[in-house]
Motif scaffolding. Sequence first.
Motif, PDB file in Angstrom:
ATOM      1  N   ALA A  77      32.336 -63.760  44.250  1.00 59.13           N
ATOM      2  CA  ALA A  77      33.445 -63.344  43.389  1.00 59.13           C
ATOM      3  C   ALA A  77      34.505 -62.635  44.220  1.00 59.13           C
ATOM      4  O   ALA A  77      34.219 -62.095  45.281  1.00 59.13           O
ATOM      5  CB  ALA A  77      32.941 -62.415  42.286  1.00 59.13           C
ATOM      6  N   VAL A  78      35.717 -62.675  43.710  1.00 65.33           N
ATOM      7  CA  VAL A  78      36.819 -61.892  44.257  1.00 65.33           C
ATOM      8  C   VAL A  78      37.418 -61.078  43.110  1.00 65.33           C
ATOM      9  O   VAL A  78      37.247 -61.426  41.943  1.00 65.33           O
ATOM     10  CB  VAL A  78      37.901 -62.781  44.927  1.00 65.33           C
ATOM     11  N   ARG A  79      38.107 -60.025  43.454  1.00 63.23           N
ATOM     12  CA  ARG A  79      38.696 -59.136  42.436  1.00 63.23           C
ATOM     13  C   ARG A  79      39.825 -59.833  41.688  1.00 63.23           C
ATOM     14  O   ARG A  79      40.642 -60.527  42.281  1.00 63.23           O
ATOM     15  CB  ARG A  79      39.264 -57.878  43.099  1.00 63.23           C
ATOM     16  N   PHE A  80      39.884 -59.582  40.390  1.00 63.15           N
ATOM     17  CA  PHE A  80      40.942 -60.133  39.531  1.00 63.15           C
ATOM     18  C   PHE A  80      42.315 -59.577  39.913  1.00 63.15           C
ATOM     19  O   PHE A  80      43.340 -60.187  39.638  1.00 63.15           O
ATOM     20  CB  PHE A  80      40.644 -59.819  38.058  1.00 63.15           C
ATOM     21  N   ASP A  81      42.327 -58.403  40.555  1.00 63.90           N
ATOM     22  CA  ASP A  81      43.577 -57.736  40.908  1.00 63.90           C
ATOM     23  C   ASP A  81      43.771 -57.608  42.416  1.00 63.90           C
ATOM     24  O   ASP A  81      44.507 -56.734  42.877  1.00 63.90           O
ATOM     25  CB  ASP A  81      43.647 -56.360  40.246  1.00 63.90           C
ATOM     26  N   ASP A  82      43.139 -58.488  43.184  1.00 63.60           N
ATOM     27  CA  ASP A  82      43.242 -58.419  44.638  1.00 63.60           C
ATOM     28  C   ASP A  82      44.701 -58.645  45.063  1.00 63.60           C
ATOM     29  O   ASP A  82      45.304 -59.660  44.716  1.00 63.60           O
ATOM     30  CB  ASP A  82      42.342 -59.477  45.283  1.00 63.60           C
ATOM     31  N   PRO A  83      45.287 -57.715  45.807  1.00 66.62           N
ATOM     32  CA  PRO A  83      46.695 -57.863  46.213  1.00 66.62           C
ATOM     33  C   PRO A  83      46.938 -59.049  47.152  1.00 66.62           C
ATOM     34  O   PRO A  83      48.053 -59.562  47.217  1.00 66.62           O
ATOM     35  CB  PRO A  83      47.023 -56.538  46.903  1.00 66.62           C
ATOM     36  N   LYS A  84      45.917 -59.528  47.856  1.00 66.21           N
ATOM     37  CA  LYS A  84      46.090 -60.701  48.729  1.00 66.21           C
ATOM     38  C   LYS A  84      46.286 -61.973  47.899  1.00 66.21           C
ATOM     39  O   LYS A  84      46.857 -62.940  48.387  1.00 66.21           O
ATOM     40  CB  LYS A  84      44.886 -60.867  49.649  1.00 66.21           C
ATOM     41  N   ILE A  85      45.808 -61.949  46.665  1.00 62.68           N
ATOM     42  CA  ILE A  85      45.960 -63.104  45.774  1.00 62.68           C
ATOM     43  C   ILE A  85      47.149 -62.894  44.843  1.00 62.68           C
ATOM     44  O   ILE A  85      47.935 -63.792  44.601  1.00 62.68           O
ATOM     45  CB  ILE A  85      44.664 -63.350  44.973  1.00 62.68           C
ATOM     46  N   ASN A  86      47.250 -61.687  44.278  1.00 64.06           N
ATOM     47  CA  ASN A  86      48.389 -61.283  43.447  1.00 64.06           C
ATOM     48  C   ASN A  86      48.592 -62.173  42.210  1.00 64.06           C
ATOM     49  O   ASN A  86      49.685 -62.706  41.981  1.00 64.06           O
ATOM     50  CB  ASN A  86      49.664 -61.221  44.292  1.00 64.06           C
ATOM     51  N   ILE A  87      47.534 -62.296  41.412  1.00 64.09           N
ATOM     52  CA  ILE A  87      47.622 -63.077  40.172  1.00 64.09           C
ATOM     53  C   ILE A  87      48.519 -62.346  39.177  1.00 64.09           C
ATOM     54  O   ILE A  87      48.395 -61.145  38.982  1.00 64.09           O
ATOM     55  CB  ILE A  87      46.227 -63.290  39.550  1.00 64.09           C
ATOM     56  N   SER A  88      49.421 -63.087  38.553  1.00 65.29           N
ATOM     57  CA  SER A  88      50.294 -62.524  37.512  1.00 65.29           C
ATOM     58  C   SER A  88      49.638 -62.766  36.153  1.00 65.29           C
ATOM     59  O   SER A  88      49.872 -63.794  35.523  1.00 65.29           O
ATOM     60  CB  SER A  88      51.672 -63.202  37.545  1.00 65.29           C
ATOM     61  N   TRP A  89      48.820 -61.827  35.722  1.00 63.12           N
ATOM     62  CA  TRP A  89      48.172 -61.945  34.418  1.00 63.12           C
ATOM     63  C   TRP A  89      49.216 -61.700  33.334  1.00 63.12           C
ATOM     64  O   TRP A  89      50.071 -60.823  33.476  1.00 63.12           O
ATOM     65  CB  TRP A  89      47.025 -60.948  34.294  1.00 63.12           C
ATOM     66  N   PRO A  90      49.185 -62.449  32.240  1.00 67.88           N
ATOM     67  CA  PRO A  90      50.198 -62.286  31.192  1.00 67.88           C
ATOM     68  C   PRO A  90      50.145 -60.939  30.472  1.00 67.88           C
ATOM     69  O   PRO A  90      51.172 -60.434  30.035  1.00 67.88           O
ATOM     70  CB  PRO A  90      49.890 -63.412  30.200  1.00 67.88           C
ATOM     71  N   LEU A  91      48.942 -60.350  30.368  1.00 68.69           N
ATOM     72  CA  LEU A  91      48.771 -59.084  29.655  1.00 68.69           C
ATOM     73  C   LEU A  91      48.146 -58.051  30.585  1.00 68.69           C
ATOM     74  O   LEU A  91      47.506 -58.408  31.581  1.00 68.69           O
ATOM     75  CB  LEU A  91      47.848 -59.275  28.444  1.00 68.69           C
ATOM     76  N   ASN A  92      48.285 -56.794  30.241  1.00 71.10           N
ATOM     77  CA  ASN A  92      47.554 -55.759  30.965  1.00 71.10           C
ATOM     78  C   ASN A  92      46.069 -55.962  30.716  1.00 71.10           C
ATOM     79  O   ASN A  92      45.664 -56.150  29.563  1.00 71.10           O
ATOM     80  CB  ASN A  92      47.969 -54.362  30.491  1.00 71.10           C
ATOM     81  N   PRO A  93      45.239 -55.929  31.767  1.00 70.41           N
ATOM     82  CA  PRO A  93      43.796 -56.072  31.566  1.00 70.41           C
ATOM     83  C   PRO A  93      43.258 -54.940  30.702  1.00 70.41           C
ATOM     84  O   PRO A  93      43.592 -53.776  30.919  1.00 70.41           O
ATOM     85  CB  PRO A  93      43.230 -55.991  32.983  1.00 70.41           C
ATOM     86  N   THR A  94      42.445 -55.305  29.710  1.00 73.15           N
ATOM     87  CA  THR A  94      41.915 -54.297  28.785  1.00 73.15           C
ATOM     88  C   THR A  94      40.415 -54.145  28.853  1.00 73.15           C
ATOM     89  O   THR A  94      39.892 -53.108  28.510  1.00 73.15           O
ATOM     90  CB  THR A  94      42.276 -54.649  27.333  1.00 73.15           C
ATOM     91  N   ASP A  95      39.710 -55.181  29.279  1.00 72.49           N
ATOM     92  CA  ASP A  95      38.253 -55.137  29.243  1.00 72.49           C
ATOM     93  C   ASP A  95      37.704 -56.013  30.357  1.00 72.49           C
ATOM     94  O   ASP A  95      38.052 -57.181  30.453  1.00 72.49           O
ATOM     95  CB  ASP A  95      37.760 -55.642  27.877  1.00 72.49           C
ATOM     96  N   LEU A  96      36.889 -55.410  31.209  1.00 74.75           N
ATOM     97  CA  LEU A  96      36.196 -56.127  32.280  1.00 74.75           C
ATOM     98  C   LEU A  96      34.746 -55.681  32.283  1.00 74.75           C
ATOM     99  O   LEU A  96      34.449 -54.529  31.942  1.00 74.75           O
ATOM    100  CB  LEU A  96      36.796 -55.793  33.653  1.00 74.75           C
ATOM    101  N   SER A  97      33.862 -56.562  32.691  1.00 75.56           N
ATOM    102  CA  SER A  97      32.464 -56.163  32.821  1.00 75.56           C
ATOM    103  C   SER A  97      32.346 -55.186  33.991  1.00 75.56           C
ATOM    104  O   SER A  97      33.196 -55.169  34.894  1.00 75.56           O
ATOM    105  CB  SER A  97      31.575 -57.385  33.076  1.00 75.56           C
ATOM    106  N   GLU A  98      31.301 -54.376  33.969  1.00 76.44           N
ATOM    107  CA  GLU A  98      31.057 -53.454  35.088  1.00 76.44           C
ATOM    108  C   GLU A  98      30.900 -54.233  36.384  1.00 76.44           C
ATOM    109  O   GLU A  98      31.375 -53.808  37.431  1.00 76.44           O
ATOM    110  CB  GLU A  98      29.829 -52.577  34.811  1.00 76.44           C
ATOM    111  N   LYS A  99      30.264 -55.382  36.322  1.00 76.91           N
ATOM    112  CA  LYS A  99      30.063 -56.221  37.499  1.00 76.91           C
ATOM    113  C   LYS A  99      31.406 -56.701  38.057  1.00 76.91           C
ATOM    114  O   LYS A  99      31.641 -56.640  39.261  1.00 76.91           O
ATOM    115  CB  LYS A  99      29.175 -57.409  37.130  1.00 76.91           C
ATOM    116  N   ASP A 100      32.298 -57.176  37.177  1.00 70.65           N
ATOM    117  CA  ASP A 100      33.602 -57.666  37.637  1.00 70.65           C
ATOM    118  C   ASP A 100      34.457 -56.538  38.223  1.00 70.65           C
ATOM    119  O   ASP A 100      35.255 -56.767  39.125  1.00 70.65           O
ATOM    120  CB  ASP A 100      34.350 -58.382  36.517  1.00 70.65           C
ATOM    121  N   LYS A 101      34.294 -55.325  37.736  1.00 72.28           N
ATOM    122  CA  LYS A 101      35.035 -54.182  38.277  1.00 72.28           C
ATOM    123  C   LYS A 101      34.596 -53.846  39.702  1.00 72.28           C
ATOM    124  O   LYS A 101      35.357 -53.259  40.461  1.00 72.28           O
ATOM    125  CB  LYS A 101      34.824 -52.945  37.407  1.00 72.28           C
ATOM    126  N   ARG A 102      33.357 -54.212  40.061  1.00 77.83           N
ATOM    127  CA  ARG A 102      32.803 -53.854  41.377  1.00 77.83           C
ATOM    128  C   ARG A 102      33.036 -54.909  42.456  1.00 77.83           C
ATOM    129  O   ARG A 102      32.683 -54.689  43.612  1.00 77.83           O
ATOM    130  CB  ARG A 102      31.305 -53.587  41.251  1.00 77.83           C
TER     131      ARG A 102
END
Length: 181
Positions: free
Chosen positions: A145-170
């Motif tokens: 896995a890679v981070r949803f907010d990794d600055p090297k990727i810089n995904i433009s999500w349409p909404l502010n993230p509101t809910d992530l699993s503890e695993k995805d946060k790590r």
Amino acid sequence: MKIIETQIAGLKVIKSDFFQDSRGLFSRFFCAKELELILNDRKIVQINYSVTNDLGAIRGMHYQNKPHSEMKIIRCLKGRVYDVAVDLRKGSQSFLKWYGVELSPESNLAYVIPEGFAHGFQVLEEDSQLLYLHTAFYSPEFEGAVRFDDPKINISWPLNPTDLSEKDKRHAYINEEFEGV
């Protein structure tokens, strides 16, 4: 079915036709014959289903490492999601580039994500439901896995993230030594 190429080699979107009459509608979601050029010698071996409740929730960015790499075909059955794939293929011209597509029942689109890509999505409508077709069995010991907010990727999500699993946060950020999968 119409196969649409994206600007990242290997990533495709499938536009299915639907037929509607007084009873409702009909659409073909999968046809091995029509998708032969995409599947090649691959077979669908696993089908998964997810429900994500909260607006803005993100699941991802997940992938399977070799030898359990997989192609996924994702379709939204209810609600709306912004579905994203990130190219992690070693040596690819589009390495660390991402492409996103909005999936919904109304769009009748499916997203084809081949081996070597991380995948995730953000919910744009509460209680969104996805169907995933996989060409390899899930193997937790080969999960990456890679981070949803990794600055090297810089995904433009349409909404502010509101809910992530503890695993995805790590999940770790991509470091300089990361060469791809």
